[in-house]
Write a protein that holds these residues in place. Structure first.
Motif, mmCIF file in Angstrom:
data_model
loop_
_atom_site.group_PDB
_atom_site.id
_atom_site.type_symbol
_atom_site.label_atom_id
_atom_site.label_comp_id
_atom_site.label_asym_id
_atom_site.label_seq_id
_atom_site.Cartn_x
_atom_site.Cartn_y
_atom_site.Cartn_z
ATOM 1 N N GLN A 113 0.842 -1.200 0.000
ATOM 2 C CA GLN A 113 0.000 0.000 0.000
ATOM 3 C C GLN A 113 0.871 1.242 0.000
ATOM 4 O OE1 GLN A 113 -3.115 0.213 2.956
ATOM 5 N NE2 GLN A 113 -3.646 2.318 2.392
ATOM 6 N N ILE A 114 0.637 2.091 -0.982
ATOM 7 C CA ILE A 114 1.404 3.329 -1.114
ATOM 8 C C ILE A 114 0.524 4.497 -0.699
ATOM 9 C CG2 ILE A 114 2.785 4.732 -2.704
ATOM 10 C CD1 ILE A 114 3.780 1.907 -2.736
ATOM 11 N N LYS A 115 1.104 5.389 0.082
ATOM 12 C CA LYS A 115 0.339 6.563 0.505
ATOM 13 C C LYS A 115 0.411 7.630 -0.579
ATOM 14 C CE LYS A 115 0.337 9.960 4.329
ATOM 15 N NZ LYS A 115 -0.774 10.714 3.940
ATOM 16 N N ILE A 116 -0.729 7.880 -1.213
ATOM 17 C CA ILE A 116 -0.764 8.914 -2.248
ATOM 18 C C ILE A 116 -1.643 10.081 -1.830
ATOM 19 C CG2 ILE A 116 -0.198 7.449 -4.232
ATOM 20 C CD1 ILE A 116 -3.204 7.153 -4.769
ATOM 21 N N ALA A 117 -2.467 9.877 -0.799
ATOM 22 C CA ALA A 117 -3.371 10.929 -0.339
ATOM 23 C C ALA A 117 -2.622 11.940 0.514
ATOM 24 C CB ALA A 117 -4.515 10.314 0.460
ATOM 25 N N THR A 118 -3.188 13.137 0.611
ATOM 26 C CA THR A 118 -2.556 14.158 1.440
ATOM 27 C C THR A 118 -3.013 14.051 2.892
ATOM 28 O OG1 THR A 118 -4.324 15.653 0.766
ATOM 29 C CG2 THR A 118 -2.265 15.812 -0.444
ATOM 30 N N GLU A 119 -4.088 13.285 3.137
ATOM 31 C CA GLU A 119 -4.598 13.153 4.510
ATOM 32 C C GLU A 119 -3.621 12.354 5.384
ATOM 33 O OE1 GLU A 119 -7.616 11.078 2.775
ATOM 34 O OE2 GLU A 119 -9.118 12.674 2.764
ATOM 35 N N ASP A 120 -3.576 12.715 6.658
ATOM 36 C CA ASP A 120 -2.704 12.007 7.597
ATOM 37 C C ASP A 120 -3.223 10.612 7.908
ATOM 38 O OD1 ASP A 120 -0.992 14.085 7.837
ATOM 39 O OD2 ASP A 120 -1.975 14.941 9.609
ATOM 40 N N SER A 121 -4.539 10.444 7.791
ATOM 41 C CA SER A 121 -5.162 9.235 8.322
ATOM 42 C C SER A 121 -4.896 7.988 7.487
ATOM 43 C CB SER A 121 -6.662 9.451 8.424
ATOM 44 O OG SER A 121 -7.178 9.727 7.135
ATOM 45 N N LYS A 122 -4.459 8.153 6.260
ATOM 46 C CA LYS A 122 -4.328 6.979 5.418
ATOM 47 C C LYS A 122 -2.958 6.319 5.589
ATOM 48 C CE LYS A 122 -8.245 7.813 2.835
ATOM 49 N NZ LYS A 122 -8.861 8.627 1.801
ATOM 50 N N PHE A 123 -3.006 5.016 5.765
ATOM 51 C CA PHE A 123 -1.783 4.244 5.928
ATOM 52 C C PHE A 123 -1.057 4.140 4.603
ATOM 53 C CE2 PHE A 123 -4.403 2.602 9.424
ATOM 54 C CZ PHE A 123 -3.488 2.619 10.452
ATOM 55 N N GLY A 124 0.171 3.730 4.658
ATOM 56 C CA GLY A 124 0.855 3.426 3.415
ATOM 57 C C GLY A 124 2.317 3.827 3.421
ATOM 58 N N LEU A 125 3.025 3.262 2.472
ATOM 59 C CA LEU A 125 4.460 3.497 2.322
ATOM 60 C C LEU A 125 4.687 4.679 1.394
ATOM 61 C CD1 LEU A 125 5.070 -0.227 1.433
ATOM 62 C CD2 LEU A 125 5.994 0.841 3.505
ATOM 63 N N ASN A 126 5.814 5.353 1.540
ATOM 64 C CA ASN A 126 6.172 6.298 0.489
ATOM 65 C C ASN A 126 6.916 5.535 -0.609
ATOM 66 O OD1 ASN A 126 8.915 6.128 1.251
ATOM 67 N ND2 ASN A 126 8.619 7.724 2.794
ATOM 68 N N PHE A 127 7.118 6.187 -1.750
ATOM 69 C CA PHE A 127 7.701 5.490 -2.896
ATOM 70 C C PHE A 127 9.102 4.947 -2.584
ATOM 71 C CE2 PHE A 127 4.666 8.257 -5.359
ATOM 72 C CZ PHE A 127 3.890 7.224 -5.854
ATOM 73 N N GLU A 128 9.876 5.715 -1.850
ATOM 74 C CA GLU A 128 11.248 5.295 -1.529
ATOM 75 C C GLU A 128 11.261 3.991 -0.732
ATOM 76 O OE1 GLU A 128 14.297 6.073 -2.487
ATOM 77 O OE2 GLU A 128 13.093 7.253 -3.901
ATOM 78 N N THR A 129 10.448 3.958 0.311
ATOM 79 C CA THR A 129 10.406 2.764 1.157
ATOM 80 C C THR A 129 9.869 1.563 0.378
ATOM 81 O OG1 THR A 129 9.910 4.288 2.944
ATOM 82 C CG2 THR A 129 9.764 1.961 3.458
#
Ligand SMILES: *Cc1c(COP(=O)(O)O)cnc(C)c1O
Length: 212
Positions: A113-129
């Motif tokens: 799961q990649i975090k693409i939303a700007t909201e804090d509440s959504k889980f996820g990895l950034n692209f680097e990780t």
């Protein structure tokens, strides 16, 4: 409109390369059975206990997708039967899935799961990780885990252009990854997601009606 009618309406608009996950969280067994009788075989749940209960009550040819955040200590409950885990957001969780899958002599397919939303509440990895995890796995593959693709959730907003940009960014990253599945799009934004390259949509309320 009935569940089967809404299901057919959703399916009739989907391109062939897009898979529909019917998100049945909070809905009673009767609702899932109705979708099943209309031909649906892939269901998405976001709570482990609820998914386990429904798994026991419904036909065994259903593919169960865990779509929400997955706590490490709950992996063991779904390892015997889950067919795709969408919400992998750490290497440690992958290790745990590998360990539990091994006990059942299975290989479990997972999406990062990649975090693409700007909201804090959504889980996820950034692209680097996410890149690091993919590189890690290439160097030392986990025997009982298979990374099949990526998943992302756009910001909850009326701003279609923002949603489109977020999906597009994920699709660009996906194309560099050589993975198979890109899971993005929910009831409110799956049409945009498909235009931006989604191959798997997770649709709940548009099929089963709104949730409390
Ligand atoms: C609930 C949920 C969905 C489906 O949401 P709808 O808006 O009802 O289609 C999709 N993905 C995830 C991760 C969810 O938790």
């Amino acid at each position: 409109m009935s569940i089967s009618k809404r299901l057919q309406a959703t399916l009739s608009e989907l391109p062939n390369h897009v898979t529909l996950v019917a998100v049945s969280k909070t809905k009673p067994i009767t609702a899932l059975q109705e979708a099943y009788d209309a031909g649906q075989r892939i269901f998405g749940e976001n709570r482990v206990q609820e998914m386990v209960e429904k798994y026991h009550e419904l036909p065994k040819d259903i593919s169960w997708h865990l779509i929400g955040h997955l706590q490490k200590n709950k992996v063991k409950y779904i390892a015997p039967f889950v067919s795709l885990i969408h919400g992998i957001d750490s290497y440690e969780t992958l290790l745990e899935v590998d360990k539990q899958a091994k006990k059942h002599n299975r290989t479990i397919a997972c999406l990062l799961q990649i975090k693409i939303a700007t909201e804090d509440s959504k889980f996820g990895l950034n692209f680097e990780t996410a890149k690091e995890i993919l590189a890690n796995i290439q160097r030392s593959p986990l025997k009982n885990v298979y990374i099949k693709g990526l998943m992302g959730m756009a910001t909850f907003t009326e701003n279609k252009q923002q949603i489109q940009k977020e999906f597009s960014k994920l699709h660009t990253f996906f194309k560099t990854s050589e993975l198979e599945v890109l899971s993005m799009g929910m009831s409110g934004d799956y049409k945009i997601a498909i235009e931006e390259g989604s191959s798997m949509i997770r649709v709940g309320s548009a099929i089963f009606g709104s949730r409390q």
